[in-house]
Design an enzyme around this catalytic site. Structure first.
Site, short mmCIF file in Angstrom:
data_model
loop_
_atom_site.label_atom_id
_atom_site.label_comp_id
_atom_site.label_asym_id
_atom_site.label_seq_id
_atom_site.Cartn_x
_atom_site.Cartn_y
_atom_site.Cartn_z
N CYS A 170 0.85 -1.20 0.00
CA CYS A 170 0.00 0.00 0.00
C CYS A 170 0.89 1.25 0.00
O CYS A 170 1.62 1.48 -0.96
CB CYS A 170 -0.95 -0.06 1.20
N ASP A 227 -8.80 -3.08 -7.78
CA ASP A 227 -8.36 -2.04 -6.86
C ASP A 227 -8.96 -0.70 -7.30
O ASP A 227 -8.63 -0.17 -8.36
CB ASP A 227 -6.83 -1.96 -6.87
N HIS A 259 -7.73 -3.89 -3.51
CA HIS A 259 -6.57 -3.36 -2.81
C HIS A 259 -6.36 -4.15 -1.52
O HIS A 259 -7.30 -4.66 -0.93
CB HIS A 259 -6.80 -1.88 -2.48
#
Length: 291
Positions: A170, A227, A259
Site C-alpha cells: 500500500c 483495486d 486493494h
C-alpha cells in the site's frame, strides 16, 4: 547524483529534517485501531521458533526510530530485506511479514517511518491517519531512514547488505518504487499495490511513474484488478515508462482482487493471489541476488 536524489536533498533542506523530533519512540502492540476488528479466521500469525525477533532502535541523523527486526537465530550473515509498512504503520501484520521472511532465511527489518509525525496505531479511521500523519511524512525523510536502516543492519554483523531487497504494501508499495530509484546498492524490489501516479506536493514531489528512468534495481509490481484506488490505466502507464527507459520491471495483475489483497487480517484478503504473490516475491529475490 540523479535528479531525484537532488530533489530529495533540496526537500530535506526545506523541511528541516534534521530538527524533527521523534514522537513514536516504540512500536504499536497488536493491530492498529483503524483495522479493528481483525479477521481472526484468516489472520496469519507466524511464531518466533528458530528466530531472533523483536523491537530494535535505528540510529538516524536526529536520534533513533523504532523498528521490528526478525532473522534466523543462528549463523549469518543473512540476505537483507527492508519491509515497508502499510498506511497503518509497523503493527502486528508488518511484524509478521518480517517473521515470515526470517523463516525463509532473511534478515528482515521494518522501521517505523512515521515516527516523527505521530503514532497512527491509536487513530480510528484512515482519513484521520492520512490527514494527521501520513500527509506530513516527507519522501526525503523516508529515504534517509531506509538508508539508516541498511546501515544499522550492516553494523549488526548479521545482515549481508550486498544482497539487499525491499518489499512494501500500500503506502509502502509506492515507497518501494522510490527507493529503487534512490539506492544503487539495492538488488531488487517487490511492490504490493503501491500507487504509481497521482497528485504531488512539496513533501512528495515525484510519483513512481516520474522515476522510471532512474530505477537502479528491478521491481516486481503486484496489483489487484479490482483495486478502486489504482486503475489499470496507471499500471499501463508505469509499464510503458519502464519499457521506454529500458528498465527491468514486471507486473502481475490479479483479476478481481481488491486493494490490500495480501492483508490476511482484513476483509480485503484474497488467499490465492496473496499466496501466488508471496511465491513470486521469493522467486524474484532469488533471481536478482537477494538470497
Amino acid at each position: 547524483m540523479t535528479a531525484f536524489d537532488a530533489d530529495l536533498r533540496s526537500l530535506a533542506a526545506q523541511t528541516s529534517l534534521s530538527r524533527r523530533t521523534v514522537v513514536a519512540t516504540s512500536l504499536a502492540t497488536g493491530f492498529a485501531m483503524a483495522v479493528q476488528p481483525i479477521a481472526a479466521q484468516t489472520a496469519i500469525i507466524t511464531d518466533t521458533n528458530g528466530l531472533t525477533a523483536g523491537e530494535v532502535k535505528i540510529p538516524t541523523q536526529d536520534g533513533e526510530i523504532p523498528a521490528y527486526r526478525a532473522m534466523p537465530a543462528n549463523d549469518g550473515p543473512f540476505p537483507t530485506v527492508l519491509v515497508v509498512q502499510e498506511i497503518f504503520g509497523v503493527h502486528e501484520h508488518i511484524k509478521d511479514v518480517c517473521r515470515r521472511l526470517a523463516k525463509l532465511g532473511y534478515f528482515a527489518v521494518a522501521p517505523e517511518l512515521y515516527a516523527r509525525q505521530g503514532d497512527v496505531s491509536k487513530l480510528t479511521n484512515i482519513q484521520q491517519i492520512v490527514s494527521e500523519v501520513v500527509s506530513k511524512v516527507p519522501d526525503a525523510q523516508v529515504m534517509a531512514d531506509l538508508d539508516a536502516t541498511v546501515a544499522f543492519a550492516k553494523a549488526t554483523g548479521k545482515a549481508d547488505v550486498t544482497r539487499l531487497g525491499i518489499t512494501g504494501f500500500c503506502w509502502g508499495g509506492r515507497i518501494v518504487w522510490l527507493y529503487a530509484a534512490h539506492n544503487a546498492a539495492l538488488k531488487a524490489g517487490v511492490a504490493w499495490y503501491g500507487r504509481l501516479v497521482g497528485d504531488t506536493s512539496t513533501l512528495m514531489p515525484k510519483n513512481p511513474v516520474d522515476l522510471a528512468a532512474d530505477l537502479k534495481a528491478p521491481v516486481l509490481g503486484l496489483y489487484g484488478g479490482a483495486d478502486q484506488g489504482i486503475p489499470i490505466s496507471t499500471i499501463d502507464q508505469m509499464k510503458e515508462a519502464c519499457r521506454a527507459a529500458g528498465k527491468t520491471c514486471e507486473f502481475v495483475v490479479y483479476p478481481g482482487a481488491p486493494h490490500a489483497f495480501h492483508a490476511d487480517y482484513r476483509p480485503s484478503y484474497r488467499a490465492e493471489p496473496a499466496h501466488d504473490g508471496w511465491q513470486r516475491l521469493q522467486a524474484w529475490f532469488r533471481q536478482h541476488g537477494v538470497a
